[in-house]
Design a protein around this motif. Structure first.
Motif, PDB file in Angstrom:
ATOM      1  N   VAL A  19      55.197  33.572  24.605  1.00  0.00           N
ATOM      2  CA  VAL A  19      56.447  34.328  24.557  1.00  0.00           C
ATOM      3  C   VAL A  19      56.572  35.268  25.756  1.00  0.00           C
ATOM      4  CG1 VAL A  19      55.580  36.216  23.103  1.00  0.00           C
ATOM      5  CG2 VAL A  19      57.988  35.585  23.021  1.00  0.00           C
ATOM      6  N   GLU A  20      55.463  35.812  26.203  1.00  0.00           N
ATOM      7  CA  GLU A  20      55.503  36.705  27.367  1.00  0.00           C
ATOM      8  C   GLU A  20      55.996  35.971  28.612  1.00  0.00           C
ATOM      9  OE1 GLU A  20      52.815  36.277  25.425  1.00  0.00           O
ATOM     10  OE2 GLU A  20      52.590  38.218  24.426  1.00  0.00           O
ATOM     11  N   GLU A  21      55.571  34.711  28.766  1.00  0.00           N
ATOM     12  CA  GLU A  21      56.007  33.909  29.900  1.00  0.00           C
ATOM     13  C   GLU A  21      57.477  33.549  29.781  1.00  0.00           C
ATOM     14  OE1 GLU A  21      56.185  31.673  33.417  1.00  0.00           O
ATOM     15  OE2 GLU A  21      54.905  33.324  32.750  1.00  0.00           O
ATOM     16  N   LEU A  22      57.931  33.200  28.580  1.00  0.00           N
ATOM     17  CA  LEU A  22      59.355  32.916  28.387  1.00  0.00           C
ATOM     18  C   LEU A  22      60.205  34.133  28.720  1.00  0.00           C
ATOM     19  CD1 LEU A  22      59.297  30.883  25.063  1.00  0.00           C
ATOM     20  CD2 LEU A  22      59.775  30.025  27.355  1.00  0.00           C
ATOM     21  N   ALA A  23      59.772  35.306  28.284  1.00  0.00           N
ATOM     22  CA  ALA A  23      60.509  36.539  28.569  1.00  0.00           C
ATOM     23  C   ALA A  23      60.554  36.790  30.070  1.00  0.00           C
ATOM     24  CB  ALA A  23      59.859  37.716  27.847  1.00  0.00           C
ATOM     25  N   ARG A  24      59.429  36.576  30.742  1.00  0.00           N
ATOM     26  CA  ARG A  24      59.396  36.785  32.191  1.00  0.00           C
ATOM     27  C   ARG A  24      60.357  35.838  32.898  1.00  0.00           C
ATOM     28  NH1 ARG A  24      57.966  34.680  36.571  1.00  0.00           N
ATOM     29  NH2 ARG A  24      56.987  32.850  35.660  1.00  0.00           N
ATOM     30  N   ARG A  25      60.359  34.579  32.492  1.00  0.00           N
ATOM     31  CA  ARG A  25      61.243  33.585  33.109  1.00  0.00           C
ATOM     32  C   ARG A  25      62.716  33.925  32.901  1.00  0.00           C
ATOM     33  NH1 ARG A  25      58.559  27.831  31.217  1.00  0.00           N
ATOM     34  NH2 ARG A  25      56.523  28.143  32.184  1.00  0.00           N
ATOM     35  N   GLN A  26      63.031  34.511  31.758  1.00  0.00           N
ATOM     36  CA  GLN A  26      64.419  34.815  31.426  1.00  0.00           C
ATOM     37  C   GLN A  26      64.833  36.224  31.841  1.00  0.00           C
ATOM     38  OE1 GLN A  26      64.915  33.914  27.269  1.00  0.00           O
ATOM     39  NE2 GLN A  26      64.204  31.825  27.533  1.00  0.00           N
ATOM     40  N   GLY A  27      63.910  36.988  32.386  1.00  0.00           N
ATOM     41  CA  GLY A  27      64.230  38.349  32.820  1.00  0.00           C
ATOM     42  C   GLY A  27      64.437  39.317  31.674  1.00  0.00           C
ATOM     43  N   VAL A  28      63.837  39.013  30.526  1.00  0.00           N
ATOM     44  CA  VAL A  28      63.996  39.860  29.349  1.00  0.00           C
ATOM     45  C   VAL A  28      63.062  41.055  29.461  1.00  0.00           C
ATOM     46  CG1 VAL A  28      63.746  39.930  26.838  1.00  0.00           C
ATOM     47  CG2 VAL A  28      64.633  37.880  27.946  1.00  0.00           C
ATOM     48  N   ARG A  29      63.573  42.215  29.126  1.00  0.00           N
ATOM     49  CA  ARG A  29      62.778  43.442  29.160  1.00  0.00           C
ATOM     50  C   ARG A  29      62.645  43.992  27.749  1.00  0.00           C
ATOM     51  NH1 ARG A  29      60.666  43.388  33.969  1.00  0.00           N
ATOM     52  NH2 ARG A  29      62.131  43.331  35.678  1.00  0.00           N
ATOM     53  N   PRO A  30      61.565  44.713  27.464  1.00  0.00           N
ATOM     54  CA  PRO A  30      61.421  45.343  26.144  1.00  0.00           C
ATOM     55  C   PRO A  30      62.515  46.376  25.909  1.00  0.00           C
ATOM     56  CG  PRO A  30      59.355  45.443  27.379  1.00  0.00           C
ATOM     57  CD  PRO A  30      60.410  44.955  28.320  1.00  0.00           C
ATOM     58  N   VAL A  31      62.864  46.573  24.665  1.00  0.00           N
ATOM     59  CA  VAL A  31      63.844  47.590  24.301  1.00  0.00           C
ATOM     60  C   VAL A  31      63.166  48.949  24.428  1.00  0.00           C
ATOM     61  CG1 VAL A  31      65.281  48.492  22.441  1.00  0.00           C
ATOM     62  CG2 VAL A  31      65.039  46.028  22.755  1.00  0.00           C
ATOM     63  N   ALA A  32      63.729  49.817  25.237  1.00  0.00           N
ATOM     64  CA  ALA A  32      63.150  51.142  25.442  1.00  0.00           C
ATOM     65  C   ALA A  32      63.579  52.109  24.344  1.00  0.00           C
ATOM     66  CB  ALA A  32      63.557  51.683  26.811  1.00  0.00           C
ATOM     67  N   SER A  33      64.763  51.884  23.798  1.00  0.00           N
ATOM     68  CA  SER A  33      65.307  52.780  22.786  1.00  0.00           C
ATOM     69  C   SER A  33      66.259  51.993  21.889  1.00  0.00           C
ATOM     70  CB  SER A  33      66.071  53.915  23.462  1.00  0.00           C
ATOM     71  OG  SER A  33      66.865  54.617  22.539  1.00  0.00           O
TER      72      SER A  33
END
Length: 65
Positions: A19-33
């Motif tokens: 999932v971390e790689e998929l997020a990186r490929r899609q430019g997804v960032r963690p929700v900060a707030s």
């Protein structure tokens, strides 16, 4: 006697992408707030929100029955 679980390929398979790689490929960032998730203009009116909630509750009751 063997079960289906015994015949399934072992996890992870060659196609598995973490999932971390998929997020990186899609430019997804963690929700900060949680404020980042807020969409105050999602519903045009209180009536529209009420209709949505009524439909949501009805569909949940229907699937629970």
């Amino acid at each position: 006697m063997s079960s289906n679980a015994e015949r399934m390929p072992e996890w992870p398979t060659a196609e598995h992408v973490p999932v971390e790689e998929l997020a990186r490929r899609q430019g997804v960032r963690p929700v900060a707030s949680v404020d980042d998730l807020a969409r105050p203009d999602l519903f045009e009116s209180d009536d529209e929100l009420d209709e949505f909630l009524a439909d949501l509750y009805a569909s949940r009751r229907a699937s629970a029955a």
